[in-house]
Design an enzyme around this catalytic site. Structure first.
Site, PDB file in Angstrom:
ATOM      1  N   ALA A  13       0.867  -1.181   0.000  1.00 32.54           N
ATOM      2  CA  ALA A  13       0.000   0.000   0.000  1.00 32.54           C
ATOM      3  C   ALA A  13       0.899   1.225   0.000  1.00 32.54           C
ATOM      4  O   ALA A  13       1.946   1.242   0.653  1.00 32.54           O
ATOM      5  CB  ALA A  13      -0.900  -0.003   1.228  1.00 32.54           C
ATOM      6  N   SER A  14       0.475   2.240  -0.735  1.00 33.55           N
ATOM      7  CA  SER A  14       1.294   3.441  -0.835  1.00 33.55           C
ATOM      8  C   SER A  14       0.388   4.658  -0.845  1.00 33.55           C
ATOM      9  O   SER A  14      -0.531   4.737  -1.651  1.00 33.55           O
ATOM     10  CB  SER A  14       2.119   3.369  -2.123  1.00 33.55           C
ATOM     11  OG  SER A  14       3.009   4.444  -2.195  1.00 33.55           O
ATOM     12  N   SER A  16       0.160   9.185   0.368  1.00 30.90           N
ATOM     13  CA  SER A  16       0.945  10.416   0.235  1.00 30.90           C
ATOM     14  C   SER A  16       1.980  10.576   1.349  1.00 30.90           C
ATOM     15  O   SER A  16       3.040  11.146   1.140  1.00 30.90           O
ATOM     16  CB  SER A  16       0.001  11.620   0.231  1.00 30.90           C
ATOM     17  OG  SER A  16      -0.827  11.583   1.379  1.00 30.90           O
ATOM     18  N   ILE A  17       1.664  10.061   2.539  1.00 28.82           N
ATOM     19  CA  ILE A  17       2.531  10.308   3.693  1.00 28.82           C
ATOM     20  C   ILE A  17       3.421   9.104   4.026  1.00 28.82           C
ATOM     21  O   ILE A  17       4.542   9.252   4.492  1.00 28.82           O
ATOM     22  CB  ILE A  17       1.670  10.712   4.920  1.00 28.82           C
ATOM     23  CG1 ILE A  17       1.069  12.103   4.678  1.00 28.82           C
ATOM     24  CG2 ILE A  17       2.462  10.691   6.217  1.00 28.82           C
ATOM     25  CD1 ILE A  17       0.104  12.561   5.740  1.00 28.82           C
ATOM     26  N   ALA A  18       2.917   7.899   3.774  1.00 27.03           N
ATOM     27  CA  ALA A  18       3.655   6.689   4.167  1.00 27.03           C
ATOM     28  C   ALA A  18       3.343   5.544   3.211  1.00 27.03           C
ATOM     29  O   ALA A  18       2.456   5.649   2.364  1.00 27.03           O
ATOM     30  CB  ALA A  18       3.274   6.307   5.601  1.00 27.03           C
ATOM     31  N   GLN A  19       4.094   4.446   3.361  1.00 25.35           N
ATOM     32  CA  GLN A  19       3.762   3.226   2.623  1.00 25.35           C
ATOM     33  C   GLN A  19       3.949   2.022   3.532  1.00 25.35           C
ATOM     34  O   GLN A  19       4.591   2.116   4.582  1.00 25.35           O
ATOM     35  CB  GLN A  19       4.575   3.104   1.343  1.00 25.35           C
ATOM     36  CG  GLN A  19       6.069   3.047   1.510  1.00 25.35           C
ATOM     37  CD  GLN A  19       6.772   3.219   0.170  1.00 25.35           C
ATOM     38  OE1 GLN A  19       6.429   4.084  -0.632  1.00 25.35           O
ATOM     39  NE2 GLN A  19       7.778   2.386  -0.069  1.00 25.35           N
ATOM     40  N   VAL A  20       3.335   0.897   3.121  1.00 19.94           N
ATOM     41  CA  VAL A  20       3.289  -0.292   3.976  1.00 19.94           C
ATOM     42  C   VAL A  20       3.946  -1.475   3.269  1.00 19.94           C
ATOM     43  O   VAL A  20       3.697  -1.717   2.083  1.00 19.94           O
ATOM     44  CB  VAL A  20       1.828  -0.655   4.341  1.00 19.94           C
ATOM     45  CG1 VAL A  20       1.779  -1.930   5.193  1.00 19.94           C
ATOM     46  CG2 VAL A  20       1.167   0.503   5.091  1.00 19.94           C
ATOM     47  N   LYS A  43       4.706   0.008   8.495  1.00 20.28           N
ATOM     48  CA  LYS A  43       4.374   1.302   7.889  1.00 20.28           C
ATOM     49  C   LYS A  43       5.577   2.219   8.036  1.00 20.28           C
ATOM     50  O   LYS A  43       6.092   2.401   9.143  1.00 20.28           O
ATOM     51  CB  LYS A  43       3.148   1.902   8.584  1.00 20.28           C
ATOM     52  CG  LYS A  43       2.638   3.171   7.924  1.00 20.28           C
ATOM     53  CD  LYS A  43       1.276   3.568   8.482  1.00 20.28           C
ATOM     54  CE  LYS A  43       0.677   4.729   7.730  1.00 20.28           C
ATOM     55  NZ  LYS A  43      -0.697   5.041   8.181  1.00 20.28           N
ATOM     56  N   ASP A 178     -11.270   7.944   9.337  1.00 20.37           N
ATOM     57  CA  ASP A 178     -10.749   7.833   7.964  1.00 20.37           C
ATOM     58  C   ASP A 178     -11.210   6.507   7.358  1.00 20.37           C
ATOM     59  O   ASP A 178     -10.406   5.707   6.899  1.00 20.37           O
ATOM     60  CB  ASP A 178      -9.211   7.925   8.001  1.00 20.37           C
ATOM     61  CG  ASP A 178      -8.602   8.124   6.613  1.00 20.37           C
ATOM     62  OD1 ASP A 178      -9.338   8.513   5.691  1.00 20.37           O
ATOM     63  OD2 ASP A 178      -7.390   7.888   6.468  1.00 20.37           O
TER      64      ASP A 178
END
Length: 291
Positions: A13-14, A16-20, A43, A178
């Site tokens: 998962a990607s 704007s602030i982080a990716q996993v 993350k 969210d």
């Protein structure tokens, strides 16, 4: 390599602030997997995010100030306070130890619940820029065809989704703010999984009382009670005519009662609500903007 027995370089998962990334810990051998310990999701915050977000927030603060000065409705909508609320939650998203604490709190609130699963946080491996949590297995809630193939009862799932949200709001005063489909999964057994805890909302007892009073009045179609709740809580000025406000609320709500959701135009309802809010000088409460 020191921490993980395996680490998938390709993110699952990607944003704007982080990716996993998926990985496997070295901490204890899982007897089901010869390759190492427990499965985790990692993350990772993108580098240099703080400067980018500071620039964006400066623009938003300037715009909010202009809105307040130049638009007649500006002060009533409290744009600077709304930006402040947004800024506070963005700050939380940039510190992954806060997100981990949010996840830990929500997990504790629903521990042993048949309704909602929340991943366990592995605190030993968490920092402000890295969060390591239990890997969860499920299907995104938007993939209806797959859920049907798995034999999931969608009506039951819908009821339980509402119950989960109302439980977060009215029992705990702490809710996931969210909830897009990428953050809500369903297990093959039909249990919800919550993911991504960067944006959470909190409510005071006063907020909860106000919301409960309004919900009950709406469901009973007691529009006078809805009007009084707004006036007595200070959302609307005390010199507003209760009768006129009640009539305006009735005009917004009556057309949508007894209609299935698929037949309701929420855009149209929102426009009517905004017109009513403007007419009666409804003051927007920033602490409820997350809700």
């Amino acid at each position: 390599e020191d921490v993980f027995a395996r680490f998938d370089a390709q993110p699952v998962a990607s944003a704007s602030i982080a990716q996993v990334h998926f990985a496997r810990l070295r901490d204890e051998v899982d007897r089901h997997h010869a390759e190492g310990g427990r499965e985790v999701a990692v993350k990772v915050l993108r580098p240099g995010m703080l400067d980018v977000i500071d620039d964006d927030l400066a623009i938003m603060r300037s715009l909010a100030g202009w809105v307040e000065r130049l638009w007649a409705d500006g002060k009533r909508l409290k744009p600077r306070e709304v930006v402040g609320e947004f800024e506070k939650h963005l700050g939380d998203e940039l510190d992954l130890t806060r997100e981990a604490a949010n996840a830990s709190q929500l997990r504790r609130n629903f521990l042993n619940s048949p309704l909602l699963l929340v991943p366990e946080v592995h605190w030993d491996w968490c920092t402000t820029e890295v969060m390591v949590m239990e890997r969860m297995h499920g299907t995104p809630v938007s993939q209806i065809a797959t859920l049907r193939e798995q034999g999931i009862d969608l009506k039951k799932l819908s009821r339980e989704g509402v119950e989960i949200f109302f439980t977060q709001v009215f029992r705990n005063g702490f809710f996931h703010a969210d909830m897009h489909p990428g953050n809500i999964f369903v297990t093959p057994g039909g249990q919800y999984i919550a993911l991504d805890f960067g944006i959470m909302g909190t409510l005071t007892e006063t907020d909860k009382q106000y919301l409960a009073r309004n919900f009950l009045a709406f469901f009973k179609r007691d529009y006078r009670e809805v009007a009084l709740a707004h006036i007595e809580s200070g959302w609307v000025a005390s010199d507003v005519s209760v009768e006129q406000f009640e009539t305006a609320i009735r005009a917004v709500c009556e057309p949508i009662f007894n209609k299935p959701l698929k037949d309701i135009s929420f855009g149209r309802v929102l426009i009517r609500l905004f017109h009513t809010a403007r007419k009666f000088g409804l003051i927007i409460q920033p602490q409820l903007s997350m809700l």
